[in-house]
Structures are given as C-alpha cells and as structure tokens.
Design an enzyme around this catalytic site. Structure first.
Site, PDB file in Angstrom:
ATOM      1  N   LYS A  18      28.095  52.164   8.283  1.00 42.02           N
ATOM      2  CA  LYS A  18      27.558  52.616   7.069  1.00 42.02           C
ATOM      3  C   LYS A  18      26.504  51.648   6.406  1.00 42.02           C
ATOM      4  CE  LYS A  18      30.514  51.803   3.528  1.00 42.02           C
ATOM      5  NZ  LYS A  18      29.601  50.664   2.860  1.00 42.02           N
ATOM      6  N   THR A  19      26.800  50.328   6.698  1.00 38.89           N
ATOM      7  CA  THR A  19      25.956  49.103   6.052  1.00 38.89           C
ATOM      8  C   THR A  19      24.563  49.043   6.861  1.00 38.89           C
ATOM      9  OG1 THR A  19      28.121  48.078   5.196  1.00 38.89           O
ATOM     10  CG2 THR A  19      26.197  46.812   5.423  1.00 38.89           C
ATOM     11  N   ASP A  21      25.405  52.772  -2.566  1.00 38.90           N
ATOM     12  CA  ASP A  21      26.463  52.488  -1.455  1.00 38.90           C
ATOM     13  C   ASP A  21      27.761  52.924  -2.093  1.00 38.90           C
ATOM     14  OD1 ASP A  21      27.707  51.751   0.669  1.00 38.90           O
ATOM     15  OD2 ASP A  21      27.683  49.639   0.177  1.00 38.90           O
ATOM     16  N   GLU A  22      28.696  53.487  -1.328  1.00 33.76           N
ATOM     17  CA  GLU A  22      30.064  53.732  -1.707  1.00 33.76           C
ATOM     18  C   GLU A  22      30.007  54.789  -2.988  1.00 33.76           C
ATOM     19  OE1 GLU A  22      32.421  52.690   0.023  1.00 33.76           O
ATOM     20  OE2 GLU A  22      32.451  50.844   0.748  1.00 33.76           O
ATOM     21  N   GLN A  32      37.783  58.161   1.721  1.00 30.86           N
ATOM     22  CA  GLN A  32      38.130  56.906   1.372  1.00 30.86           C
ATOM     23  C   GLN A  32      37.910  56.565  -0.182  1.00 30.86           C
ATOM     24  OE1 GLN A  32      37.026  53.392   4.005  1.00 30.86           O
ATOM     25  NE2 GLN A  32      35.562  54.908   4.956  1.00 30.86           N
ATOM     26  N   ARG A  44      42.155  50.615   9.004  1.00 28.78           N
ATOM     27  CA  ARG A  44      41.770  49.285   9.095  1.00 28.78           C
ATOM     28  C   ARG A  44      42.137  48.600  10.573  1.00 28.78           C
ATOM     29  NH1 ARG A  44      38.138  49.681   6.200  1.00 28.78           N
ATOM     30  NH2 ARG A  44      38.835  51.755   6.333  1.00 28.78           N
TER      31      ARG A  44
END
Length: 856
Positions: free
Chosen positions: A67-68, A255-256, A344, A690
């Site tokens: 995503k980044t 973002d997020e 998330q 993770r």
C-alpha cells in the site's frame, strides 16, 4: 521468393491470431523502457490504483500488498503527469515517520529531492499549520502554545480546585481522558450529551469542559485535540476559508483510513466536499453554519454523521444563486483517495471508527473500490489461515489475500500446561531456529497484554538470549515496576538512597523537593543514608508539621515492613507494601487508558517473586535482568504487544496466550460485545500476517490473570482456523504435558472441538474443579470468604519451574507404581502434600505434582 507486387495482391488471412509482444522480446523491452520508472513492477491492481486519478477512490490494501508503494507512486504519477503541483496535494498520514518515509520514496521515484510539498504530514501537524494561519478566527493568536498531557492535567486540577471538586474522588487525569475522547469525536462543550457529562463531577463534566476551553483561550493555548476540533469549527463558521482550502487541494490522499476517528473523518469530509457548479460555471460554497450535513451543525440531537448522505450545498449569504434548479447543477467529484484495510482496524479503544472505511462508497457516491489482494510477504498457509479467520467478521468489505509464493510451513498450534511452560517451549524453539541459522532480528513474540512479557524476559535472561521490547520499556523498566521495586529495595537495604528518593513522595504525600534537599544536606553532613536523616529530622522541628507527619508515617511503615519481612513470605509482603503505601490505590483511582495495564503489571510482579526463596534473591535476579542492555544493532528477539506490531514483519512470529478472556480479551467483549469481538479478531489477523515464513500459536491451560490462577479455555479463534493449513505440535517446554501425548486426537485431524480432546489426568482434574466452581490458591472455592493468602512454593524439575502446588493431599501412597508421560514408569518414594518424589526406572528420582502421573 515472392515478388513485392504479388504480395500486395494476396488476400488477407483472417485465421491468424492477434499479435502480442513476446515476453522479454524487443518490443516488450522497448515498451517497458517507455513506462515511467515508478510504474515499473506494479501488478495490475496496484497500477489501476495509481492511474485512477479522477473521482473518489478507496484502495483496500491487505497486509503485505504494497500500500505504501501505491500511495507514493500515485503522488509521483500526479506530479509527473502535471495534474497538480506539489502544493496542491494534501497527503495525510498518522505518524511523522510515515510522512518522512513517503518523502524519501518520492525522492527515489522522481530522481530528485521532494520539495514544495507543505501539505504532506500527519493530521495534527497539518491541522496545526492551518490553525496558525487563521488563529484569530478561533480566538487564538498565531503563536499559541500546544500543551502536552502534563500541562493539560495541571490546568484541569486548577479548575477542579476552583470549582470545589475533590481531585481524589474526581481525578484530573480522568477528566482529561474524557475531554480527549469528546474531542476525538468532534464534540464541542455544547454538544456533549448530558448523560456523558454526568459521569464526572456529579454532572459537571460538560461545564468543566467549557471552562477548560475558555481557560485555554485566555492562555493562548490549545491541546492536541484542539488542532483538529478548532479546524472543524474554523471551517464550519467561515465558509470562505473552507472554500479556499477546498479549491487549493486538487488531490487528497489519506493513509491508514481505517484508523481515523470521528474528528479526523469530519475534517476530511469538509475538505473533500466540492462545491456545486451552476450553469454559468460559478462555483458555490456552503452557507455560514450550514457546512455539509445536518449532523455537523451541532444543533439538537446528536446524529451519526455516517448515516446522513451528502446533499447539494447551499449558497452563502448574499451570493446570487445562478440557477434555481438543483437538477441543473453538476456536482463535481473530489479527487480523494483513501488507502486502508478494514481488516486491520485495531484501534477502536482510542477512538478509531472502522465504519469510516466501511461507508466510504456511501459518503462518496460513485466511488471506485480497488482491492489489493496479492500479498508479497507471507507464504500460502499463513495467508490462508489469516483469510479464513477474518472471514468470520461480518463488518467488512471483503477480500481474500493470496500469494504466488510457495505454500511454506503450516501454521502451528501448541498447547502448554501453564504460561511458564509456554515461555520455556518458545525459548527452546527460538534456540533451535538460531542453531538452524535464523537471525534473532527476524523472530518476534507478539502478546495480547503487556504482563505476558515478564515470563519471556526472565526466560531469555536465563537462556542468555538477547531481546528487545518494542513499543515500550522492558517489563522491569516500566515506571510502576521501578516504583514497586524501589519500596522493596529500601526494605531490603535502608541505605539505598536512590530507591528511597524515588518513592518518598510516590504516591503524593506532600513531601516536596525542598524537603528532599533538606534531607540530603543533613545526610551529607552526618555521612548517613537519607532514611537515617529522615528518621532524625522527624524528631525535630525543622520540618513543617504536616510534612513531618507524612515523613514519620512513611518511616514507621518501613520499620513495620522490615519486621514483617522476617516472618512472612516475600510475595505476601509485597502485596501488603503496595496496599498500605497507597500505591495500588493510586493506580486504581487513575482513569487513564493505561492504568488497568499498570495494575496487571504489578500483579505480575508479585507473581514473579514466587520463583525465589527470599526478597534478596529476587532483587539480585532483577539486577541481572536490568544489567542486560544491547545496542540498537544487536541481533535480538523482538518482544511487543500485538497493537505495537502493526506495520512490522518478521520471518518467524510466535503468538502466545490464545485463550478465552485473554485473547479475545474479556474487557473488549464486556464493553463492546460483538464489535469488540470483531476488533479482537482483526487483531488476531494482524498478528498472523506479521509472519513471512512461520506463524506459531500457543495457548496455556492454566494461567494467572489478576493474581489468580485459573483454568482457561482455548481461544475461539483457534476453531476458526482452516484445518488444511494448521498443524498441531507438541510442547517443547519440558514438563511432560501437552502435545499429542496430552491432548489425544487433534481437532484438525478429526474436526472435533478442542474441548473434547483432552485426556490427561491433570486436564480431567481441572475440568472437575471447573464443574464444582473451581478453587483458588488456598484450595477454597472461588468466591468463598476468608481471604486466605496461602503461599505456594514453586516445584522444579531439573531446576526449572513447571507447576504450582494446590496445597491438597495426594491420593497416592508410598510404594505406588505410577506412570509419567515424560519420565515413564516409577515408584513413589516420598509424599509432601500433592508433591511426589518418584524413583523412575530410567530417569532416576524426580519431584513432580501428582496430577502429572497415572497409576500403573
């Protein structure tokens, strides 16, 4: 050879396939060379997210899907295509670290340093910048001060005193937490519901909030929440200012987005609105006080802002409407792109609203939703397990992570008898990974609650394994643990000046710096410790009566505790000291978000002392733990909570404590019901994803929580994992319990529930106790009176703590022939309560608890 004129007269061949450039051929390589570098290597979904610039876009980016890279590539694409200049792009992140990372990546993509992007930053940094430009419009000056939490609490204490409110009954820190929560929801003092205001100060919470805001204006100050709340008020009350920023920002990127709270949502919605355009092209804007939706006006009953659809915005006062027909207006879509993952969203406890992302297409009609489901981090089994687990959530937009990587190792599930065996088992597995060549930096242990860390830290010190705690201090370095240890150090060594100074006024006793300095002066002159100086000064008139009384009471308490330390177990002494000193009560009255965790840590500290013969041995162990301090570049195991792990990744991830009540956490279930359960499940999903290569889940059948041993039930999340992607493994903790020898057939083999598969005597006994209501440490039923504090000494096998005695009498007799899962057959040679000394045929004499053996 065919002549050219003959070739031109041939009929066209319609049976030939359409030509596509050959992979790796000249045409394909030439076309790739013409592609901007920032688009190279993007998969189709990522490229669509980068190149879809018009209108609202929601990029659902699963864990490890890049995503980044998408977000930064999108900014690079906007700049490279000339759609906007750097100062016309608003890009919002949650942390300064994320903002710096984006600027760095943009510089690499564009081949030069990114300059002129003043609106790339966090919500609050951008909100603060806007506020300083228009400070006068919200009754501030441009050089206003932003208060930190300590200043905020100190100011609220002044207001409580002025209003005659007892700060002990109604702590200022509690009010600060309430005000912060109200600001996170975008509520001004007049908008706080009366029911919520009534929870503080006998209904005066709203009045205090208003007084606090007025006092901030007098001081030319704002707190952290004001940086957005005052922005929202600025935009609502000044439509010309709002219109200026709406026109300034041609593109908005967030973002997020799943972590935004209500105030952040309102702020974004205001900026993301696009004025309607009349038939002659005139741009209209909101009327003063009527920005966006009815629920934003602050009038009347509070309405969920996400339940009201957007509607055409009226014209400001005095401006001639270009057309009377709303139907003739063209509503331009704002170019807003939000990147996030509803799976998330794990910060509901601090105000995040998962509904913000779930209702994106409702807030922005016609929005395009692009799903990034191709994971570049984890193996197939890990992704399958995580996707199957999260699919049990109802409140989600839906996506399934997939990978083109190998299937890899299955997710493992391991049971342990208790949390100590769990720590030993994980320690042994880490050592095996290290011997196999895995770096410790690529190993992480993710716990649900911070108190779980203590056993792992002690185990790693014993093994000599380097470790680091991420997202907070190590267990014995936490402030509440250092305070408690300081009390114990002074009891053990009255000459420990550093410890004495640390707790002389903790909790508050009215002993200030001036008194401490007086003690130091006296101690230096007489060459005596501070405690002796204190004992001498309380017998004189050099101190004020109130201070002298407080200091005398403290010194008397230390003398009493030292006398008790000679006749009672050090664990019981620690409980008495924490209670009688007022330290436990201090945290019980503290209403901050981390107060409950601090109390759990104090209970875990007392529990950790059981492994040592006396207070002196325990304090020596602590000195060893505190002495171990590696540098930042040291190869070390990472230990952290699941919340701190978001955004990180490791080759090997251990996830202990998957038990009902701990994970999912009982507090989340009690306070939020199904919403709390779904957030806990998202947290489990985050934990599993993770891992790159291995994810290892653990649960213990016995765990001490809040100071009480209890038999636990495996987490419901374990039953929600897919059988084809999970493997049951045997505990390597060395207690002889667990694994296939203790469980019998696994649910993943026969599709039965965990609860029906246990067959060990210990499990049957625990189940019987649960049926009868269970027993506490003293052997009495839970809930029974008496308050017994019977201490249980630790039992060991080959020097390692493996179980706790229940204090009951054994049913076995001397000479009985028994069988043990680990040591085999043997004969009872000594009985001490429920502790048996057994001469095993092959393993020699060992000391065990009778619940671990069966009659042969």
């Amino acid at each position: 050879m065919t002549e050219p004129n003959k070739l031109s007269r041939q009929e066209p061949r319609h049976d030939l396939p359409d030509h596509q450039p050959m992979a790796g051929g000249i045409a394909a390589r030439a076309r790739a060379a013409a592609t901007p570098p920032y688009l190279a290597g993007l998969n189709p979904e990522q490229r669509e997210a980068v190149e879809t610039l018009d209108g609202p876009v929601l990029v659902l980016a699963g864990a490890g899907t890049g995503k980044t890279r998408v977000l930064t590539s999108r900014i690079a694409h906007i700049l490279s295509t000339g759609r906007a200049r750097p100062h016309e792009i608003l890009s919002v992140t949650f942390t300064n670290k994320a903002a710096r990372e984006m600027k760095h990546r943009l510089g690499q993509m564009l081949g030069h340093a990114v300059e002129g992007m003043p609106w790339l930053g966090t919500f609050h940094s951008i909100g603060g910048r806007i506020l300083r430009v228009h400070a006068e419009l919200v009754q501030l000056k441009s050089n206003f001060t932003v208060l930190d939490v300590d200043d905020q609490v100190r100011l609220l204490k002044q207001l409580l005193q002025a209003d005659g409110i007892d700060d002990k009954r109604w702590p200022a820190r509690m009010l600060a937490g309430l005000i912060d929560g109200w600001k996170n929801r975008g509520l001004t003092p007049s908008q706080v519901p009366s029911g919520e205001a009534a929870v503080f100060g006998n209904g005066r919470g709203g009045k205090l909030y208003a007084a606090y805001q007025e006092r901030l204006k007098t001081l030319n100050a704002a707190d952290f929440g004001d940086l957005l709340l005052e922005n929202i008020r600025l935009f609502r009350e000044n439509p010309d200012v709002l219109r200026g920023y709406q026109n300034r920002f041609k593109f908005i990127l967030v973002d997020e987005y799943q972590d935004t709270n209500v105030a952040q949502y309102l702020w974004l919605r205001l900026l993301a609105q696009t004025s309607s355009k009349g038939s002659d092209g005139a741009v209209t804007s909101p009327r003063r006080g009527e920005v966006d939706m009815r629920s934003m006006s602050g009038e009347g009953e509070q309405t969920d802002v996400r339940s009201v659809p957007p509607h055409p915005i009226p014209l400001p006062d005095g401006e001639r409407e270009q057309t009377s027909s709303v139907a003739t207006r063209e509503i331009r879509q704002k170019n807003i792109c939000c990147v996030g993952d509803d799976d998330q969203s794990i910060y509901g406890w601090r105000g995040a609203e998962v509904d913000n992302i779930l209702r994106f297409d409702h807030d922005f009609p016609g929005a395009k939703i692009i799903r990034l489901e191709r994971n570049y981090r984890s193996t197939g089994h890990i992704l399958a397990a995580a996707s199957h687990l999260i699919a049990h959530n109802e409140s989600r937009l839906g996506k399934t992570l997939r990978t083109e990587d190998v299937e890899g190792e299955k997710v493992t599930v391991t049971g342990a008898w208790d949390s100590e065996e769990e720590a030993r088992a994980i320690g042994e597995e880490i050592e095996q990974l290290q011997r196999a060549g895995d770096k410790l930096n690529e190993i992480a242990i993710l716990v649900r609650a911070s108190f779980q860390m203590r056993e792992f830290e002690d185990r790693f010190v014993t093994l000599g394994l380097p470790y680091r705690v991420i997202g907070g201090p190590r267990f014995y370095e936490r402030a509440e643990i250092r305070d408690a240890l300081a009390y114990l150090r002074v009891i053990n060594s009255p000459a420990d000046d550093l410890a004495f100074e640390r707790i002389i006024n903790v909790p508050k006793r009215g002993i200030g710096d001036a008194t401490v300095q007086l003690l130091y002066d006296h101690a230096r002159k007489r060459c005596i410790p501070l405690s002796e100086a204190a004992r001498a000064l309380v017998e004189t008139d050099e101190l004020k009566p109130k201070v002298r009384g407080s200091l005398r009471g403290l010194m008397d308490s230390f003398e009493r505790w030292r006398a008790q330390s000679q006749v009672m177990p050090h664990t019981e002494l620690a409980e008495i000291v924490l209670d009688e000193s007022g330290y436990t009560e201090m945290w019980q009255k503290d209403r901050s978000a981390d107060a409950a965790g601090r109390l759990e840590n104090l209970k875990e500290l007392v529990r950790s002392m059981e492994e040592f013969e006396n207070l002196q041995g325990f304090l020596e162990h602590i000195a060893l733990v505190m002495d171990r301090d590696g540098g930042p570049e040291e190869d070390a195991v990472s230990l952290m909570t699941l919340h701190s792990a978001k955004g990180l990744e490791f080759d090997n991830v251990f996830l202990p404590g998957w038990e009902e009540g701990l994970f999912p956490h009982q507090r989340a279930l009690d306070e939020q019901g199904r919403a709390g359960l779904e957030e806990e499940r998202r947290l489990a999903h985050v934990g599993i994803t993770r891992a790159r290569r291995r994810a290892k889940l653990y649960f213990a059948t016995n765990r001490r929580i809040h100071g009480t041993w209890s038999t636990t039930v495996p987490s419901r999340f374990l039953d929600e994992l897919p059988a084809d992607n999970v493997e049951i493994t045997e505990s390597k903790g060395g207690s002889g319990w667990g694994g296939s020898g203790g469980y019998g057939a696994s649910r993943f083999d026969n599709l039965e529930a965990f609860g029906s598969s246990y067959s060990t005597p210990g499990w049957q006994r625990a189940q019987a106790n649960r049926t009868r209501g269970g027993f506490n440490e003293a052997g009495t039923p839970y809930g029974a009176g008496g308050g017994s504090r019977a201490r249980r000494a630790p039992l060991t096998i080959e020097g390692e703590l493996i179980a706790k005695s229940t204090g009951t009498t054994s049913d076995y007799s001397l000479g009985d022939r028994v069988f043990h899962q680990k040591f085999g057959y043997g004969r009872v040679v000594k009985i001490d309560g429920n502790k048996l000394s057994i001469a095993f045929d092959k393993a020699g004499e060992k000391k065990v608890v009778d619940s671990f053996v069966q009659r042969a």
